[in-house]
Structures are given as C-alpha cells and as structure tokens.
Design a protein around this motif. Structure first.
Motif, short mmCIF file in Angstrom:
data_model
loop_
_atom_site.label_atom_id
_atom_site.label_comp_id
_atom_site.label_asym_id
_atom_site.label_seq_id
_atom_site.Cartn_x
_atom_site.Cartn_y
_atom_site.Cartn_z
N PHE A 16 75.30 47.53 7.38
CA PHE A 16 74.67 48.74 6.85
C PHE A 16 75.61 49.94 6.92
CE2 PHE A 16 72.37 52.71 7.84
CZ PHE A 16 71.82 52.92 6.60
N GLU A 17 76.26 50.12 8.08
CA GLU A 17 77.14 51.29 8.27
C GLU A 17 78.25 51.32 7.23
OE1 GLU A 17 76.28 49.17 10.86
OE2 GLU A 17 74.70 50.57 11.46
N ASP A 18 78.74 50.14 6.84
CA ASP A 18 79.81 50.10 5.84
C ASP A 18 79.30 50.58 4.48
OD1 ASP A 18 81.89 48.86 7.55
OD2 ASP A 18 80.40 47.25 7.65
N TYR A 19 78.10 50.14 4.13
CA TYR A 19 77.53 50.59 2.85
C TYR A 19 77.17 52.07 2.89
CZ TYR A 19 77.36 45.75 1.29
OH TYR A 19 77.71 44.48 0.90
N GLN A 20 76.70 52.54 4.06
CA GLN A 20 76.41 53.97 4.20
C GLN A 20 77.69 54.78 4.03
OE1 GLN A 20 73.19 55.81 5.14
NE2 GLN A 20 74.55 57.37 4.26
#
Ligand code: ZEM
Length: 293
Positions: A16-20
């Motif tokens: 998730f953090e990468d897509y955020q």
C-alpha cells in the motif's frame, strides 16, 4: 565455496505504501503543472482513466482498464481518444520513477488521484492490472458519441453493465474539464469551476436555460445567461428523458448523494474486465492532500 546461502531475490512486491507514494507523486505533479488548460491536468487524467475503462464489453469480457492498450495504434488514434496523449505524456516521468507499476494500474490510480485532488470523494483502488500488447486493442466505436440520444447512451453504457442511475451518476464527471475544438471539435467547459468536483453539472442542467450555440462547429448547447458554458447533446438528454431526469434532480439537490453514488460507480467502472486475484475487501483508500496527516 563460502557456504553462505544465496537467497534468490524475488520480484519486488509493492505494498500500500508504495502505491500511496505513486499517488503522492501524481498529486505533486498536478500541483506543479498548473500552467495547463484551466490550471490542472486533473480533468484530462480522469478522461484517460475513463476511456481506458469504458471500452469494456460484458458479453465478450474484452476491453476495460486491464492492458492499457490505448498506448498503441489503432486505439490511441480512435477519434474518441483525441487529446489523451497529453495525459499519457504527463504520466511518463512518473512511470519512469516507478517502473514496477503497470501502465494500466498507473492510469487508474491517476484518475483516482485526479478525482480526490479536485476535492471529489475517495475512490477505493486495488492493483492487479497488467499491460497487454497491441493485439488487445478494442475496436473503434465502444465509447459514447456526444451527438447521439438516450438510446445510444443506454446501448453503450448497458454494454459495460450500467443502468440509468449509474449513467447519470457517471456523467457528473462533466463538472470537470472542458471540450477542446482541436480534440472533440466541441468547445468550452460545463461549469464555472472545472477543476473542482461538485454537483454543479446537475444544478446547471436544471437551473440554467440552454439554447443551441450559433456557430459552425458541431451541434452543442450554450447557457443563455453568460454564453460561456456548454452542454453536449448527450448531456441534455439527461434532462429530456424522464428516467434519467429523476436522478439529475436528486443529485442537483444532494451533493452527498452524488458523491456516494459517483464513488460507487467509478470504483466499478475502473475495475471492469480486470482479472483480480484479490477480493473487494483488498481495496485501499489513498490519502489525499486534503486529508488530515
Ligand atoms: Zn466525457 N467528454 N463523455 N466523461 N469527459 C469530454 C470531456 C471529458 C462524453 C464526451 O463525448 C466527452 C464521461 C462521459 C461522457 C470527462 C469524463 C467523463 C469531451 C470533450 C467529450 C466530447 C473532449 C475534449 O474535446 O477535450 C460523452 C458523450 C459521455 C457520455 C455520457 C464519463 C462517464 C466520464 C468520467 C467518469 C472529463 C473529465 C472530461 C474533460 C477532459 C478535459 O480535458 O478537460
């Protein structure tokens, strides 16, 4: 022989953090490039995500946002896609920075970012789109033709699996952006705030007086009061057709109802034809620049 175990380095599995982080980068680029059009690439990014998704055909399972086949001829040159190169070019440096994301996930993530950064509702996202080759290009004619009537809208959106209420909710996107004579041939914005998502599109449809614009371009409407706003023939159908009109009236009165229904139907639109390996409960919601830290 060192005796040291060499662990095979598996493929990078983004979280998730990468897509955020991708989201934040798109949001920052939107803010930085305020020289474009009405001050934002937001509307054209949303149009890219919509045209990638709106080719879906529920009978054959072809089209939809999986594949990003608009990168190729012939799909990129379809009349309906005129001008979307601006959106694809805008995203190129971001794709270079995050090579692990597929074009097809990036286009949808960017459409979501555009909606949220233009103060619209949160749109949940799950990754899983893969890029496909030119052989997956959809035939021309799958996207709506603005010169047509209700029968055409129901045929085109029915093919994607959408009903009258959903057609009206999706059309509220025309609160954003404008028509360009060098793209569609039509001219002008639908609302006075083309970079902020509101229910003004519905309000204006009902409250303004609309007349045929007198010009040599394609047949479109202009508001009688200021002559600075426009409606396409397909936009006017939404107040002429009784079944469509009830939803225009509802959304004109109730921005919360519009935002809720818009978020629901856009979430589905953006997922059409994608063979996800995760369930709907795996959807994420990106933080926008308007959310509390
Ligand atoms: Zn649009 N749309 N659209 N649309 N659209 C244009 C622009 C934008 C139709 C249509 O023919 C056109 C949806 C539905 C429909 C956006 C989003 C969504 C333009 C102008 C035309 C002609 C293109 C140009 O000249 O640059 C028709 C007939 C539709 C059927 C109902 C749906 C659904 C959308 C998203 C959910 C957006 C954001 C724009 C503005 C693009 C920009 O560059 O400003």
């Amino acid at each position: 022989f060192s005796g040291k175990e060499v662990k095979p380095k598996g493929p990078f599995t983004p979280k998730f953090e990468d897509y955020q982080q991708v989201y934040n980068t798109v949001a920052k680029a939107l803010e930085e490039h305020d020289e474009y059009d009405d001050g934002s690439y937001g509307p054209v990014l949303l149009r890219l995500a919509w045209h990638a998704s709106g080719t879906y055909d529920k009978e054959t399972g072809t089209g939809g946002s999986n594949g990003a086949t608009m990168r190729f001829t012939p799909e990129g040159d379809h009349g309906a896609n005129a001008g979307l190169k601006a959106a694809r070019d805008f995203l190129d440096p971001i794709k270079e920075k995050f090579p692990w994301i597929s074009y097809s996930d990036l286009w949808i993530l960017s459409g979501i970012c555009a909606i949220q950064e233009m103060q619209g509702p949160h749109i949940p996202f799950r990754p899983g789109r893969t890029d496909r080759d030119v052989s997956f290009c959809t035939p021309d004619g799958r996207l709506p033709d603005a010169s047509q009537e209700q029968k055409h809208l129901r045929t085109i959106f029915g093919r994607m699996g959408f009903n009258d209420q959903e057609i009206v909710a999706l059309s509220g996107a025309h609160a954003l952006g404008r028509c360009h004579t060098d793209r569609s041939g039509y001219d002008g914005p639908w609302t006075f705030s083309p970079t902020t998502l509101t229910n003004d599109y519905y309000k204006l449809l009902i409250e303004e007086k609309w007349a045929w614009k007198k010009w040599s371009g394609p047949k479109q409407f202009e508001d009688v009061t200021t002559k600075s706003l426009m409606m396409l023939p397909t936009d006017m159908v939404l107040i002429k057709d009784k079944s469509f009109r009830q939803y225009v009236e509802k959304y004109a009165k109730d921005n919360d109802a519009f935002f809720k229904d818009f978020a629901d139907v856009v979430t589905r639109l953006f997922e059409l034809g994608v063979p996800f390996t995760t369930g709907e409960d795996a959807r994420w919601t990106f933080k926008s620049s308007f959310d509390e830290a």
